[in-house]
Design a protein around this motif. Structure first.
Motif, mmCIF file in Angstrom:
data_model
loop_
_atom_site.group_PDB
_atom_site.id
_atom_site.type_symbol
_atom_site.label_atom_id
_atom_site.label_comp_id
_atom_site.label_asym_id
_atom_site.label_seq_id
_atom_site.Cartn_x
_atom_site.Cartn_y
_atom_site.Cartn_z
ATOM 1 N N SER A 196 38.825 39.470 26.599
ATOM 2 C CA SER A 196 39.552 38.205 26.654
ATOM 3 C C SER A 196 39.532 37.635 28.064
ATOM 4 O O SER A 196 39.434 38.378 29.041
ATOM 5 C CB SER A 196 41.002 38.408 26.200
ATOM 6 O OG SER A 196 41.765 37.242 26.386
ATOM 7 N N THR A 197 39.631 36.302 28.165
ATOM 8 C CA THR A 197 39.731 35.644 29.474
ATOM 9 C C THR A 197 40.897 34.662 29.508
ATOM 10 O O THR A 197 41.003 33.859 30.428
ATOM 11 C CB THR A 197 38.422 34.902 29.819
ATOM 12 O OG1 THR A 197 38.127 33.946 28.784
ATOM 13 C CG2 THR A 197 37.259 35.870 29.968
ATOM 14 N N ALA B 188 43.070 34.957 32.576
ATOM 15 C CA ALA B 188 42.337 34.490 33.752
ATOM 16 C C ALA B 188 42.449 32.978 33.901
ATOM 17 O O ALA B 188 42.651 32.455 35.009
ATOM 18 C CB ALA B 188 40.866 34.903 33.652
ATOM 19 N N GLN C 293 41.981 40.520 34.423
ATOM 20 C CA GLN C 293 41.825 39.072 34.292
ATOM 21 C C GLN C 293 42.434 38.295 35.453
ATOM 22 O O GLN C 293 42.037 37.160 35.727
ATOM 23 C CB GLN C 293 42.467 38.603 32.985
ATOM 24 C CG GLN C 293 41.704 39.028 31.754
ATOM 25 C CD GLN C 293 42.172 38.241 30.545
ATOM 26 O OE1 GLN C 293 42.203 37.014 30.557
ATOM 27 N NE2 GLN C 293 42.539 38.948 29.497
ATOM 28 N N MET D 222 39.842 37.853 37.957
ATOM 29 C CA MET D 222 38.868 36.891 37.395
ATOM 30 C C MET D 222 39.351 35.468 37.613
ATOM 31 O O MET D 222 38.566 34.571 37.975
ATOM 32 C CB MET D 222 38.711 37.117 35.884
ATOM 33 C CG MET D 222 38.069 38.407 35.464
ATOM 34 S SD MET D 222 37.962 38.414 33.650
ATOM 35 C CE MET D 222 38.004 40.169 33.322
ATOM 36 N N VAL E 148 34.805 31.762 32.163
ATOM 37 C CA VAL E 148 34.628 32.739 33.245
ATOM 38 C C VAL E 148 33.216 33.313 33.162
ATOM 39 O O VAL E 148 32.824 33.848 32.122
ATOM 40 C CB VAL E 148 35.662 33.886 33.126
ATOM 41 C CG1 VAL E 148 35.480 34.883 34.266
ATOM 42 C CG2 VAL E 148 37.080 33.328 33.121
ATOM 43 N N ILE F 118 33.385 38.733 35.231
ATOM 44 C CA ILE F 118 34.050 39.700 34.357
ATOM 45 C C ILE F 118 33.598 41.117 34.689
ATOM 46 O O ILE F 118 34.413 42.045 34.821
ATOM 47 C CB ILE F 118 33.756 39.385 32.879
ATOM 48 C CG1 ILE F 118 34.322 38.015 32.500
ATOM 49 C CG2 ILE F 118 34.318 40.472 31.963
ATOM 50 C CD1 ILE F 118 33.927 37.548 31.110
#
Length: 320
Positions: free
Chosen positions: A47-48, A51, A182, A185, A203, A208
């Motif tokens: 997952s981002t 972030a 994150q 990130m 991202v 990552i």
């Protein structure tokens, strides 16, 4: 500097996922660290959302060199707080340290801080509520486990939960990767945007991967000082307690990551869950003096990191 923060986050917060499994002898220290490092990487790849929240929802970072100085100062504040609390063996929040650093550097730079929608809505409220949910959830689940297994053989129960802890500690390490990797990130994403090297909220894969690798390396280095605090000083955890605390914390981390993309503290959640399972024995079973020290560190984290970051921003201006 973001990767340095991620590394300190790894060795600072590696105790979250493995201290209990080590203290109950479910895993040996090095095996536990290796499992946590691998699961940190897996979590970082899933997952981002957090972030993006960190990148866009806390401060309005200016473009160019001024924005990069703000980010650098933010990370200085976060890293110094991480190292300080690690030295004293206090399981404080790397997440709060980074957010505090961003706010402090932003205020020193005179740029807008998203207080209501960002700092309060996405950071303070989730960070206050998540430990409460962890404490209550762990307490309720522990009571249910006691009731269901009230006639079971104690030795078989201990062995079963010791094996189950391998899964629950790995699950918690996955949640730690989902959350904490994150945050760096997000900082690197802002740096790329303000430097004119990237557009949009996606991202990049290389970001990552390097953040996941830095956290995994820090995790494998281990945070033995904090492990002693979390594994023994708050409450002498046994396998059933460890499994319930880790499983409850994992659920809280997954829900906040995937439902609201809020950057909460893994440290706060697992620590409060340990207090919750300990309270089911008797209130005096939890060493509340140690718990008080931890809560004081929690309260101090945001302002302390903010002050250091503000001073660091002033220093970068002098150099510039």
């Amino acid at each position: 500097m973001a990767l340095v923060f991620n590394y300190t986050n790894g060795f600072h917060d590696s105790s979250n996922a493995i201290a209990i499994a080590i203290s109950t002898r479910a895993l040996t220290p090095r095996v536990a660290l290796a499992v946590a490092a691998v699961m940190n990487v897996v979590g970082a790849l899933l997952s981002t959302g957090v972030a993006v929240t960190v990148a866009k929802g806390i401060i309005d970072t200016p473009l160019g060199g001024a924005g990069l100085r703000v980010l650098f100062a933010s990370l200085v504040g976060a890293v110094l707080w991480n190292v300080t609390t690690w030295y004293f063996g206090l399981p404080s929040s790397s997440s709060q340290a980074l957010i505090g650093g961003m706010v402090g550097a932003g205020l020193a730079a005179g740029i807008p801080v998203y207080w209501v929608s960002g700092v309060v809505g996405k950071v303070v409220l989730p960070m206050v509520l998540s430990p409460v949910v962890g404490f209550i959830g762990a307490y309720v689940v522990m009571i249910a486990v006691y009731w269901v297994l009230r006639r079971a053989n104690p030795h078989k129960v201990e062995r079963g939960f010791r094996a189950a802890q391998i899964v629950s500690s790995a699950s918690l390490a996955l949640g730690h990767g989902l959350q904490d990797a994150q945050k760096s990130m997000g900082v690197i994403l802002i740096a790329l945007i303000v430097a004119g090297r990237h557009h949009g909220d996606a991202v990049p894969l290389w970001v990552i991967l390097v953040c996941a690798a830095a956290m995994a390396a820090g995790t494998y280095a281990g945070g033995w000082r904090i492990m002693r605090t979390l594994g023994r000083r708050i409450f002498p955890v046994r396998p059933p307690h460890g499994f319930v605390a880790e499983a409850t914390s994992s659920i809280v981390l997954y829900l906040t990551t995937f439902l609201i993309a809020a950057p909460i503290s893994t440290t706060h959640v697992i620590t409060s869950s340990v207090m919750g399972v300990g309270s089911t024995e008797r209130v005096s079973a939890v060493r509340w003096g140690v718990a008080r020290e931890i809560v004081v560190a929690w309260v101090m984290t945001l302002p302390a990191a903010a002050v250091v970051a503000a001073l660091a921003y002033g220093a970068t201006n002098l150099v510039a």
